[in-house]
Design a protein around this motif. Structure first.
Motif, PDB file in Angstrom:
ATOM      1  N   GLY A  22       0.824  -1.210   0.000  1.00  0.00           N
ATOM      2  CA  GLY A  22       0.000   0.000   0.000  1.00  0.00           C
ATOM      3  C   GLY A  22       0.856   1.258   0.000  1.00  0.00           C
ATOM      4  O   GLY A  22       0.574   2.222  -0.723  1.00  0.00           O
ATOM      5  N   LEU A  23       1.917   1.250   0.779  1.00  0.00           N
ATOM      6  CA  LEU A  23       2.808   2.408   0.827  1.00  0.00           C
ATOM      7  C   LEU A  23       3.539   2.606  -0.499  1.00  0.00           C
ATOM      8  O   LEU A  23       3.738   3.739  -0.943  1.00  0.00           O
ATOM      9  CB  LEU A  23       3.816   2.250   1.967  1.00  0.00           C
ATOM     10  N   GLU A  24       3.936   1.506  -1.123  1.00  0.00           N
ATOM     11  CA  GLU A  24       4.607   1.610  -2.422  1.00  0.00           C
ATOM     12  C   GLU A  24       3.673   2.209  -3.469  1.00  0.00           C
ATOM     13  O   GLU A  24       4.085   3.045  -4.277  1.00  0.00           O
ATOM     14  CB  GLU A  24       5.094   0.232  -2.876  1.00  0.00           C
ATOM     15  N   ARG A  25       2.406   1.798  -3.453  1.00  0.00           N
ATOM     16  CA  ARG A  25       1.443   2.358  -4.406  1.00  0.00           C
ATOM     17  C   ARG A  25       1.248   3.852  -4.170  1.00  0.00           C
ATOM     18  O   ARG A  25       1.210   4.639  -5.119  1.00  0.00           O
ATOM     19  CB  ARG A  25       0.094   1.640  -4.284  1.00  0.00           C
ATOM     20  N   ASP A  26       1.145   4.240  -2.913  1.00  0.00           N
ATOM     21  CA  ASP A  26       0.973   5.659  -2.597  1.00  0.00           C
ATOM     22  C   ASP A  26       2.179   6.476  -3.050  1.00  0.00           C
ATOM     23  O   ASP A  26       2.035   7.568  -3.601  1.00  0.00           O
ATOM     24  CB  ASP A  26       0.760   5.848  -1.093  1.00  0.00           C
ATOM     25  N   LEU A  27       3.370   5.944  -2.835  1.00  0.00           N
ATOM     26  CA  LEU A  27       4.590   6.643  -3.230  1.00  0.00           C
ATOM     27  C   LEU A  27       4.677   6.777  -4.745  1.00  0.00           C
ATOM     28  O   LEU A  27       5.028   7.841  -5.264  1.00  0.00           O
ATOM     29  CB  LEU A  27       5.817   5.902  -2.689  1.00  0.00           C
ATOM     30  N   ALA A  28       4.350   5.714  -5.461  1.00  0.00           N
ATOM     31  CA  ALA A  28       4.399   5.761  -6.923  1.00  0.00           C
ATOM     32  C   ALA A  28       3.384   6.769  -7.463  1.00  0.00           C
ATOM     33  O   ALA A  28       3.684   7.526  -8.399  1.00  0.00           O
ATOM     34  CB  ALA A  28       4.124   4.375  -7.498  1.00  0.00           C
ATOM     35  N   ALA A  29       2.208   6.811  -6.876  1.00  0.00           N
ATOM     36  CA  ALA A  29       1.189   7.767  -7.322  1.00  0.00           C
ATOM     37  C   ALA A  29       1.646   9.204  -7.062  1.00  0.00           C
ATOM     38  O   ALA A  29       1.452  10.086  -7.903  1.00  0.00           O
ATOM     39  CB  ALA A  29      -0.132   7.495  -6.610  1.00  0.00           C
ATOM     40  N   ALA A  30       2.270   9.436  -5.928  1.00  0.00           N
ATOM     41  CA  ALA A  30       2.747  10.781  -5.605  1.00  0.00           C
ATOM     42  C   ALA A  30       3.855  11.207  -6.567  1.00  0.00           C
ATOM     43  O   ALA A  30       3.888  12.353  -7.029  1.00  0.00           O
ATOM     44  CB  ALA A  30       3.245  10.833  -4.169  1.00  0.00           C
ATOM     45  N   LYS A  31       4.765  10.294  -6.895  1.00  0.00           N
ATOM     46  CA  LYS A  31       5.839  10.618  -7.836  1.00  0.00           C
ATOM     47  C   LYS A  31       5.279  10.943  -9.213  1.00  0.00           C
ATOM     48  O   LYS A  31       5.703  11.895  -9.865  1.00  0.00           O
ATOM     49  CB  LYS A  31       6.823   9.452  -7.949  1.00  0.00           C
ATOM     50  N   GLN A  32       4.325  10.149  -9.657  1.00  0.00           N
ATOM     51  CA  GLN A  32       3.741  10.372 -10.975  1.00  0.00           C
ATOM     52  C   GLN A  32       3.021  11.717 -11.017  1.00  0.00           C
ATOM     53  O   GLN A  32       3.095  12.438 -12.010  1.00  0.00           O
ATOM     54  CB  GLN A  32       2.774   9.245 -11.314  1.00  0.00           C
ATOM     55  N   LYS A  33       2.378  12.070  -9.944  1.00  0.00           N
ATOM     56  CA  LYS A  33       1.657  13.343  -9.892  1.00  0.00           C
ATOM     57  C   LYS A  33       2.634  14.516  -9.969  1.00  0.00           C
ATOM     58  O   LYS A  33       2.386  15.489 -10.674  1.00  0.00           O
ATOM     59  CB  LYS A  33       0.835  13.417  -8.608  1.00  0.00           C
ATOM     60  N   THR A  34       3.754  14.434  -9.264  1.00  0.00           N
ATOM     61  CA  THR A  34       4.722  15.531  -9.300  1.00  0.00           C
ATOM     62  C   THR A  34       5.367  15.645 -10.675  1.00  0.00           C
ATOM     63  O   THR A  34       5.611  16.750 -11.156  1.00  0.00           O
ATOM     64  CB  THR A  34       5.808  15.350  -8.227  1.00  0.00           C
ATOM     65  N   VAL A  35       5.646  14.525 -11.320  1.00  0.00           N
ATOM     66  CA  VAL A  35       6.229  14.557 -12.664  1.00  0.00           C
ATOM     67  C   VAL A  35       5.251  15.217 -13.634  1.00  0.00           C
ATOM     68  O   VAL A  35       5.635  16.045 -14.458  1.00  0.00           O
ATOM     69  CB  VAL A  35       6.608  13.129 -13.128  1.00  0.00           C
ATOM     70  N   THR A  89       2.874  17.414 -12.964  1.00  0.00           N
ATOM     71  CA  THR A  89       2.753  18.856 -12.720  1.00  0.00           C
ATOM     72  C   THR A  89       3.988  19.598 -13.216  1.00  0.00           C
ATOM     73  O   THR A  89       3.878  20.711 -13.725  1.00  0.00           O
ATOM     74  CB  THR A  89       2.531  19.149 -11.228  1.00  0.00           C
ATOM     75  N   LYS A  90       5.171  18.995 -13.103  1.00  0.00           N
ATOM     76  CA  LYS A  90       6.380  19.644 -13.617  1.00  0.00           C
ATOM     77  C   LYS A  90       6.309  19.778 -15.131  1.00  0.00           C
ATOM     78  O   LYS A  90       6.666  20.815 -15.689  1.00  0.00           O
ATOM     79  CB  LYS A  90       7.622  18.850 -13.218  1.00  0.00           C
ATOM     80  N   GLN A  91       5.867  18.733 -15.802  1.00  0.00           N
ATOM     81  CA  GLN A  91       5.761  18.791 -17.254  1.00  0.00           C
ATOM     82  C   GLN A  91       4.746  19.848 -17.670  1.00  0.00           C
ATOM     83  O   GLN A  91       4.952  20.578 -18.633  1.00  0.00           O
ATOM     84  CB  GLN A  91       5.344  17.429 -17.814  1.00  0.00           C
ATOM     85  N   LYS A  92       3.666  19.928 -16.954  1.00  0.00           N
ATOM     86  CA  LYS A  92       2.626  20.892 -17.281  1.00  0.00           C
ATOM     87  C   LYS A  92       3.129  22.319 -17.071  1.00  0.00           C
ATOM     88  O   LYS A  92       2.822  23.216 -17.849  1.00  0.00           O
ATOM     89  CB  LYS A  92       1.396  20.631 -16.419  1.00  0.00           C
ATOM     90  N   MET A  93       3.918  22.534 -16.039  1.00  0.00           N
ATOM     91  CA  MET A  93       4.421  23.871 -15.747  1.00  0.00           C
ATOM     92  C   MET A  93       5.489  24.309 -16.744  1.00  0.00           C
ATOM     93  O   MET A  93       5.638  25.497 -17.015  1.00  0.00           O
ATOM     94  CB  MET A  93       4.984  23.925 -14.323  1.00  0.00           C
ATOM     95  N   LEU A  94       6.242  23.398 -17.293  1.00  0.00           N
ATOM     96  CA  LEU A  94       7.348  23.747 -18.171  1.00  0.00           C
ATOM     97  C   LEU A  94       6.935  23.947 -19.630  1.00  0.00           C
ATOM     98  O   LEU A  94       7.777  24.263 -20.456  1.00  0.00           O
ATOM     99  CB  LEU A  94       8.440  22.679 -18.083  1.00  0.00           C
ATOM    100  N   GLN A  95       5.688  23.782 -19.959  1.00  0.00           N
ATOM    101  CA  GLN A  95       5.248  23.998 -21.329  1.00  0.00           C
ATOM    102  C   GLN A  95       5.244  25.499 -21.620  1.00  0.00           C
ATOM    103  O   GLN A  95       4.535  26.269 -20.986  1.00  0.00           O
ATOM    104  CB  GLN A  95       3.854  23.421 -21.546  1.00  0.00           C
ATOM    105  N   VAL A  96       6.074  25.913 -22.568  1.00  0.00           N
ATOM    106  CA  VAL A  96       6.204  27.326 -22.909  1.00  0.00           C
ATOM    107  C   VAL A  96       5.751  27.509 -24.353  1.00  0.00           C
ATOM    108  O   VAL A  96       6.199  26.805 -25.255  1.00  0.00           O
ATOM    109  CB  VAL A  96       7.669  27.796 -22.755  1.00  0.00           C
ATOM    110  N   ASN A  97       4.865  28.484 -24.543  1.00  0.00           N
ATOM    111  CA  ASN A  97       4.475  28.844 -25.901  1.00  0.00           C
ATOM    112  C   ASN A  97       4.371  30.364 -25.984  1.00  0.00           C
ATOM    113  O   ASN A  97       4.646  31.076 -25.011  1.00  0.00           O
ATOM    114  CB  ASN A  97       3.171  28.145 -26.321  1.00  0.00           C
ATOM    115  N   LYS A  98       3.975  30.862 -27.127  1.00  0.00           N
ATOM    116  CA  LYS A  98       3.957  32.302 -27.370  1.00  0.00           C
ATOM    117  C   LYS A  98       3.032  33.029 -26.399  1.00  0.00           C
ATOM    118  O   LYS A  98       3.382  34.086 -25.865  1.00  0.00           O
ATOM    119  CB  LYS A  98       3.515  32.551 -28.812  1.00  0.00           C
ATOM    120  N   ASP A  99       1.875  32.455 -26.134  1.00  0.00           N
ATOM    121  CA  ASP A  99       0.908  33.112 -25.252  1.00  0.00           C
ATOM    122  C   ASP A  99       1.429  33.220 -23.817  1.00  0.00           C
ATOM    123  O   ASP A  99       1.248  34.241 -23.155  1.00  0.00           O
ATOM    124  CB  ASP A  99      -0.415  32.346 -25.255  1.00  0.00           C
ATOM    125  N   THR A 100       2.072  32.175 -23.322  1.00  0.00           N
ATOM    126  CA  THR A 100       2.561  32.221 -21.944  1.00  0.00           C
ATOM    127  C   THR A 100       3.709  33.214 -21.792  1.00  0.00           C
ATOM    128  O   THR A 100       3.840  33.862 -20.756  1.00  0.00           O
ATOM    129  CB  THR A 100       3.018  30.827 -21.475  1.00  0.00           C
TER     130      THR A 100
END
Length: 139
Positions: free
Chosen positions: A84-97, A99-110
């Motif tokens: 159960g702890l391993e699943r929670d940790l994997a889910a948390a890591k995936q969520k942070t990855v 959000t980082k990808q979403k934040m780093l998307q740069v385009n002309k409008d941003t």
């Protein structure tokens, strides 16, 4: 004597003393009645204990077998908790990855939005006034 009975402080003190004396007597009576009730209460509890002893399952004759079973149960429980702890940790890591990808998307409008917000939240124009050409013309 009349002065003592007319003074409200002395009357209050006398009433307090009298109530304390009667309060002690009532406490003693309560304690005596509780002492009388205790033996009756103990007697009523003993048949219940006898019934529970009769209903209890017979102990396992082999202590080693019982200890092995308990250890096996604890091992299974810890394995479940670990998964159960391993699943929670994997889910948390995936969520942070994500959000980082979403934040780093740069385009002309941003980029444009960032420049505008930099001007809005930057120092006021009075702190950095426009430079005019007049001082340059005088020279």
């Amino acid at each position: 004597m009349e002065d003592l009975l007319t003074n409200p402080l002395i009357i209050a003190a006398i009433i307090g003393i009298i109530s304390a004396i009667f309060g002690k007597k009532s406490k003693e009576e309560k304690q005596n009645s509780q002492k009388r009730k205790k033996p009756q209460h103990v007697q009523s509890a003993s048949p219940q204990k006898k019934q529970s002893k009769e209903d209890a399952p017979a102990p396992i004759p082999n202590r080693m077998e019982q200890a092995r079973r308990e250890a096996e149960e604890r091992r299974r429980e810890t394995a479940r908790n670990l998964k159960g702890l391993e699943r929670d940790l994997a889910a948390a890591k995936q969520k942070t990855v994500y959000t980082k990808q979403k934040m780093l998307q740069v385009n002309k409008d941003t980029v444009v939005q960032g420049i505008v917000l930099g001007e809005v939240f930057g120092p006021p124009r009075a702190k950095k006034p426009h430079r005019t050409m007049r001082p340059a013309r005088k020279n």
